[in-house]
Enzyme design. Sequence first.
Site, PDB file in Angstrom:
ATOM      1  N   TRP A  19     -31.491  35.191  37.168  1.00 13.73           N
ATOM      2  CA  TRP A  19     -31.471  33.975  36.334  1.00 13.73           C
ATOM      3  C   TRP A  19     -30.361  34.040  35.301  1.00 13.73           C
ATOM      4  CZ3 TRP A  19     -33.324  30.016  38.508  1.00 13.73           C
ATOM      5  CH2 TRP A  19     -34.354  30.154  39.432  1.00 13.73           C
TER       6      TRP A  19
ATOM      7  N   ASP B 140     -33.710  31.650  27.605  1.00 13.82           N
ATOM      8  CA  ASP B 140     -34.386  30.983  28.723  1.00 13.82           C
ATOM      9  C   ASP B 140     -35.805  31.557  28.838  1.00 13.82           C
ATOM     10  OD1 ASP B 140     -35.411  30.064  31.085  1.00 13.82           O
ATOM     11  OD2 ASP B 140     -33.751  30.765  32.340  1.00 13.82           O
TER      12      ASP B 140
ATOM     13  N   LYS C   5     -44.134  27.337  35.368  1.00 12.34           N
ATOM     14  CA  LYS C   5     -44.776  28.647  35.372  1.00 12.34           C
ATOM     15  C   LYS C   5     -45.950  28.664  34.388  1.00 12.34           C
ATOM     16  CE  LYS C   5     -40.206  30.250  36.616  1.00 12.34           C
ATOM     17  NZ  LYS C   5     -40.300  30.570  38.031  1.00 12.34           N
TER      18      LYS C   5
END
Lengths: 360, 360
Positions: free
Chosen positions: A101, A172, A196
């Site tokens: 990511w 993030d 999530k």
Amino acid sequence: MRVYNFSAGPAMMPIEVLETAQAELTDWRGSGMSVMEVSHRGKDFIACAASAEQGIRRLLGVPDDYRVLFLQGGASGQFAAIPMNLTKPGDTAAYLNTGQWSTKAIKSAKTQLLNVDVLADEAETKYTAIPAAGSYVVPSDAAYLHYTPNETINGVEFDYVPETGDVPLVADFSSTIMSRPIDVSQYGLIYAGAQKNLGPAGLAVVIVREDLIGNARSTTPDIWDYTAMANADSMLNTPPTFAVYLLGLVLDWIDASGGLTAMAARNQAKASSLYAAIDSSEFYANPVAVNARSWMNVPFTLADSSLDAEFLAQAQQRGLTNLAGHRAVGGMRASIYNAMPQAGVDALIDFMTDFANQRG
Amino acid sequence: MRVYNFSAGPAMMPIEVLETAQAELTDWRGSGMSVMEVSHRGKDFIACAASAEQGIRRLLGVPDDYRVLFLQGGASGQFAAIPMNLTKPGDTAAYLNTGQWSTKAIKSAKTQLLNVDVLADEAETKYTAIPAAGSYVVPSDAAYLHYTPNETINGVEFDYVPETGDVPLVADFSSTIMSRPIDVSQYGLIYAGAQKNLGPAGLAVVIVREDLIGNARSTTPDIWDYTAMANADSMLNTPPTFAVYLLGLVLDWIDASGGLTAMAARNQAKASSLYAAIDSSEFYANPVAVNARSWMNVPFTLADSSLDAEFLAQAQQRGLTNLAGHRAVGGMRASIYNAMPQAGVDALIDFMTDFANQRG
């Protein structure tokens, strides 16, 4: 019959949230309409969105000088939107690379005419560790330092908040937001895709300190211009109304479950029990540095990878789903976000023990 | 009790679709998970998304050399994404301005370093008419001609498809897609936000001819790069899975309702009956040129605007909701997309007749 779903995202949601949504899906709070059918400009939905924002502010203790935005395009969209809003072409922004990511965020930043300074890259550990505090220096002229507190694929998590001096810290939080208390004032900008710990896919939450906005590049699309969106209460265009509504239900569920302190205790207990089971076994292994092990995503391998398919098939039969590791790393991965109960982790550990006894 | 919801968007959805979604909200097709909880990379969701794409292709007759993309950010996001993908800085793009949505598209295009050539602007008719075919000339060097086939706010609709020669025609079909058959081959690119005729807010559909893509500007965010998204089957990042699923259910419902020919007949009948009721009354009026009247959005005014609030309150009591006109124009507006049955329009006409008899 509901299963224990270990998907990394979209992920398991609290059954109480789904049942509330189900009960009122064709008639939201007596309106005779689904929440999906009501106008986002109507007072009922405006109150719903405001309540979701207040829930975020209350649970995370967001200071008054931060704006909370509901945007589309996921965290991936923010990989580009952050440079558009926080930098001018030619500026320097610093990044820490701790996995896939981070790598994607860096790649996107490079498309935005930015001087991207990668201060640390855990490639040599195969992204199984995090850079030690003090092992990198944040340039004082950087527009921000970006990092990924939790990497879902290798299950790697920072156990500290990077020190940046006056440089704004951008994080993030997609896979770890609302999993425990944080101190928002340590960050310039926090962002997270919802799928999530916050709700369904299709919504990104951005929490940004007011002094950092107002200087978006002229080519920034309106719907990603933080100031324009803040001024429009995130309704410059039609928001993803159902996702915002579900976010509100998830936040209510966290409140009812004891808030973030209770979530942290629950999540830490779940992760500890699963890592203990892995570590006490000769049959299972987790390669991540102990200090960097994620509470949210627990990858593990079998001593004999030729048994992977059988492991997954037997797990499925026991109602334990989506345990395959990411295609980039193989093996197994159990994602255990807020909505996964200890009972699900216990069922997984029981199965892992049985499987090891049977095939180990 | 369900109401007849005349909202311009998010809008009424078919009750059959909502009931299916409700029934399987906690257990999608025997998976033990909500469709919101399954991985977008799993075979079940990939099949779900592929089925939605096939539904669009089948219903609209999309030629094989067009790509169908599922994106985030709504039609408003595409106002910027289209120039990013189809032009270079300094290129010329032509626009027709027929109302507020065209105006927004033009404003966004201007932020993208584009020479925006507005060929016609209906400001002098207060956006109650459309430019006549042949009254404007499309420059042969334009990257595209953009127009808005239906404007929701003033209820204005093109009764012809603009001729553009070799210049690609780009159309914002947000409020009219799937309301009738169209010839996709007349267009270079069609786009639509989902929240009127396709499902819930949070999803944009783009249908683009293959030869137009592949030259996105280097600063285009990945998630809006048409080629990158086409190559990733719209899953470069996590798609808004629940919205894609509902799109599929809506398309199935259109199929089961007789397809687009049946939709067109139904929609034309609904609009005709409502316009006839307005035109035959001294109490109600619609200012739009007869050839430009929308099938989807029917604005009307009361002879005495001081009765507006009472009209809305009485309508609400009869289960007729969201009839207030857009704040920019006032009066009333009945949005009658695919999901609004003739019975809803009949109920509205009955109420309008009663109200006029009582207060006219």
